[in-house]
Design an enzyme around this catalytic site. Structure first.
Site, PDB file in Angstrom:
ATOM      1  N   ASP A  74     -66.438  11.468 -21.406  1.00 36.27           N
ATOM      2  CA  ASP A  74     -66.017  12.392 -22.455  1.00 36.27           C
ATOM      3  C   ASP A  74     -64.488  12.357 -22.600  1.00 36.27           C
ATOM      4  OD1 ASP A  74     -66.327  14.262 -24.427  1.00 36.27           O
ATOM      5  OD2 ASP A  74     -67.210  15.801 -23.139  1.00 36.27           O
ATOM      6  N   GLU A 116     -59.035  11.508 -26.169  1.00 35.67           N
ATOM      7  CA  GLU A 116     -58.372  11.453 -27.484  1.00 35.67           C
ATOM      8  C   GLU A 116     -57.009  12.150 -27.492  1.00 35.67           C
ATOM      9  OE1 GLU A 116     -62.811  11.878 -27.729  1.00 35.67           O
ATOM     10  OE2 GLU A 116     -61.270  13.340 -27.216  1.00 35.67           O
ATOM     11  N   ASP A 176     -68.682  16.364 -31.378  1.00 34.03           N
ATOM     12  CA  ASP A 176     -69.072  17.770 -31.470  1.00 34.03           C
ATOM     13  C   ASP A 176     -69.365  18.186 -32.908  1.00 34.03           C
ATOM     14  OD1 ASP A 176     -68.602  17.726 -28.798  1.00 34.03           O
ATOM     15  OD2 ASP A 176     -66.714  18.826 -28.883  1.00 34.03           O
TER      16      ASP A 176
END
Length: 673
Positions: free
Chosen positions: A415, A418, A481
């Site tokens: 995960d 970024e 998400d």
């Protein structure tokens, strides 16, 4: 980035230096160098106090031409650099005469005219593709004296642009401004987790901007008939890639930047997670796994999200002993039921984690320019970021994961990756702006290569969120998400189809949406979509996503489509081999599959699953499906109907079915019989 004020004027404060003409050219081995002053050069005096742009054209392999446009060439380019391949035996054809210079790579050719104006014409198989003309190639300086290089390529009437990564807005990119800059922005804005500086058009070519940094594109948005791409600095590097079909463009692009590996067979089954902020322990986990088995729903992978570790400790790779006192035993009990195990990880090290002190002492964490550890409270208090440009830091991180593999863990969800700052100093001295997007590659590669080294080729599998060009080599990637709405379901599909047109062979998404709890109708519609994707995962934020928590019919729907996917496994494995060998994604935009059918140019609410199965998810509570079936005879995989295509169809479906059609006579069509 826009440099103009309308069509005629330059923005206030911008100084523009556009290539005015090709003054002369020379050949150096396999490279054609063209020298372009920014004002017409008619006398010897015009060569003084002048700005000269150098355009170097070469070819790494057949049907691809590399273009490197530079102003000053004395800079220190510390990287990072995209990893691109070349054919050492291939040489392009180059010719120069008094009227023009040409470079030919297979069927792709660039012609540069020696005339009073700048003109580079591109053709494929003798057919015009695009051109760079007046005020297209330029060196721009902003009011702060910051330099940019830009190029503009012409868009013909009816020419559409696709790709640029996992973009959630309109599928056809004409009219959009796109910044290639990874961001944790959800799926409902212009931001994206996976920004890829590659696009293709329906004219038969693709363009890959060979810069991992802040590439900015104006796709018919600054000038309606141009695609402009620009980068900060003194050099712009890009590849022109010829098809002529979209599939052939993808084959050549992925030959250049890399193709997806084969994945383990178990990865294609249904993944179930704890969800994010829910409360769970071993009893909860085993009840979910047993509940799926009791309801005859095939389950392949169970994923533990963040709270397998203690709060405020992410990431320390230590199981929360209060919740999971016997992790080795738990993993064994799960695997004894035939289910694989995946764990959530990220590259951020909370200050409370024991790894923070270790990472700081050894120089494994990203530093500020003054040499101190860069830290933030955004996500985890006081967290630092692993500096994967340091080989010792990458090995240290992998070593921590190795201990989890020894427990029996099969995969990792990589995960984040970024929110990488730019006011920092990297171990390898790389450009902080270019490292921002490139970080995802280093992170995912570190974890994927560890899995591959321990489990063998074809057995490694991630569930990754961030990526850049070439990231398809470290799959799987999921869509990030999204909200629990029909709108988010549609935007997720748009993102996945755009990503597939950038060489990513596998893709998944959170069934039912991540944020919020889906209504029963949405959940059941998303189940059908999710289990007819290359990879399928039930996941959410603050609610369990086991189907019996929704309603009884959700159980029936989940079973129906999980068993359908199980029957499709041999077909999906063949599709995966096509992705591995040719770069063609498992989930294919209709434009990619039927490029000669004009009805398919804009379709983004349906897709091909491999070459033979059409899927049209239902995006409304009423169960109304509106979709296009191309020419041919098609067999419905659930009800067995056979109908003729070449037409639009409008019909209603209950929750136990969906428009899922196989080309009649294909191997896939036999599944319905």
């Amino acid at each position: 980035m826009k440099f103009t004020n309308g069509y005629w004027l330059i923005k206030e404060g911008i100084t523009a230096h556009h290539a005015a003409q090709a003054y002369e050219a020379e050949q150096d081995g396999g490279e054609l160098a063209v020298f372009a002053p920014v004002k017409p050069t008619k006398t010897r005096g015009d060569t003084l106090n002048a700005t000269l742009l150098t355009v170097r054209l070469s070819s790494p392999m057949r049907d691809i031409v590399r273009v490197r446009i530079s102003h000053f060439e004395g800079g220190l380019d510390a990287g990072p650099f995209f990893e691109t391949a070349s054919d050492p035996l291939f040489r392009p054809e180059i010719s120069i005469d008094e009227n023009e210079a040409r470079i030919s790579s297979g069927r792709l050719e660039a012609r540069i005219a020696f005339s009073d104006s700048w003109l580079v014409e591109w053709s494929g198989s003798g057919r015009p593709l695009t051109f760079s003309g007046t005020k297209s190639t330029g060196y721009m300086v902003d009011p702060d004296k910051k330099a940019y290089m830009k190029e503009e390529l012409n868009l013909s009437p009816g020419e559409y642009v696709y790709g640029l990564g996992e973009r959630f807005g309109p599928f056809v990119k004409n009219g959009q401004s796109v910044d290639i800059w990874n961001a944790d922005g959800g799926t409902a804005s212009e931001q994206a987790y996976k920004n890829i500086p590659f696009y293709m058009t329906n004219k038969g070519y693709g363009v890959f901007v060979n810069d991992p940094g802040a590439v900015s594109l104006e796709v018919g948005s600054e000038k309606t008939s141009r695609v402009q791409f620009s980068v900060p600095g003194e050099v712009l590097d890009y590849f022109m890639i010829y098809g002529p079909t979209p599939a052939e463009v993808l084959e050549r692009y992925t030959a250049l930047v890399g193709r997806p590996p084969l994945l383990p067979e178990w990865s294609y089954g249904l993944w179930l997670t704890t969800s994010f902020t829910t409360s769970y322990d071993e009893k909860t986990v085993m009840s979910f796994i047993d509940g799926m088995a009791e309801r005859n729903i095939p389950l392949s992978v169970f994923h533990f999200d963040c709270f397998w570790m203690k709060a405020f400790h992410w990431t320390d790779f230590i199981w929360d002993a209060e919740t999971f006192p016997d992790p080795a035993g738990l993993i064994k009990r799960i695997k004894d039921k035939g289910v694989r195990v995946c764990l959530w990880i990220n590259p951020y090290i909370a200050q409370r984690s024991p790894l923070f002190k270790e990472g700081k002492q050894n120089g494994f964490l990203l530093k500020k320019t003054d040499g101190s550890v860069w830290q933030t409270d955004l996500w985890q208090p006081g967290m630092g970021i692993v500096d994967f440009t340091n080989p010792e830091a990458a090995a240290w991180y992998a070593e921590k994961l190795e201990a989890l593999l020894a427990l029996g863990v099969d995969a990792f969800k990589t995960d984040f990756g970024e929110r990488i700052p730019t006011e920092v100093r990297w171990h390898d001295g790389g450009d902080p702006v270019k490292q921002h997007n490139w970080y995802a590659q280093l992170y995912n590669r570190t974890v994927f290569e560890l899995l591959e080294s321990k489990k063998g080729e074809g057995e490694a599998c991630l569930f990754a969120r961030s990526a850049t060009a070439g990231g398809q080599k470290y799959p799987v990637h999921w869509g990030g998400d999204c909200e629990s709405t029909f709108e988010a379901m549609a935007e997720s599909l748009r993102g996945g189809l755009s990503l597939g047109l950038c060489g990513f062979g596998y893709w998944s998404h959170d069934i039912g949406g991540f944020e919020g709890t889906p209504r029963a109708d949405l959940f059941k519609r998303w189940i059908a979509f999710g289990l007819l994707s290359s990879h399928s995962r039930l996941h959410g934020s603050n609610s369990y996503r086991v189907p019996w928590n929704i309603d009884d019919e959700s159980v029936e729907v989940t079973r129906r489509f999980a068993l359908l996917k199980k029957r499709l496994m041999p077909y999906l494995h063949k599709c995966a081999r096509d992705a591995h060998e040719n770069g063609i994604p498992v989930m294919r935009a209709m434009f990619l599959a039927f490029p000669d059918d004009p009805a398919c140019a804009f379709l983004d609410r349906q897709y091909m699953l491999g070459p033979d199965i059409l899927v049209a998810p239902v995006f409304n509570p009423e169960g109304l499906a509106e979709y296009y079936l191309p020419e041919g005879n098609w067999t419905h995989l659930i009800d067995g109907r056979i109908i003729r295509g070449g037409r639009w169809i409008r019909e209603s479906y209950d929750f136990m079915s969906i428009p899922v059609w196989a080309l009649d006579g294909s191997e896939a069509s036999l599944i319905a019989r």
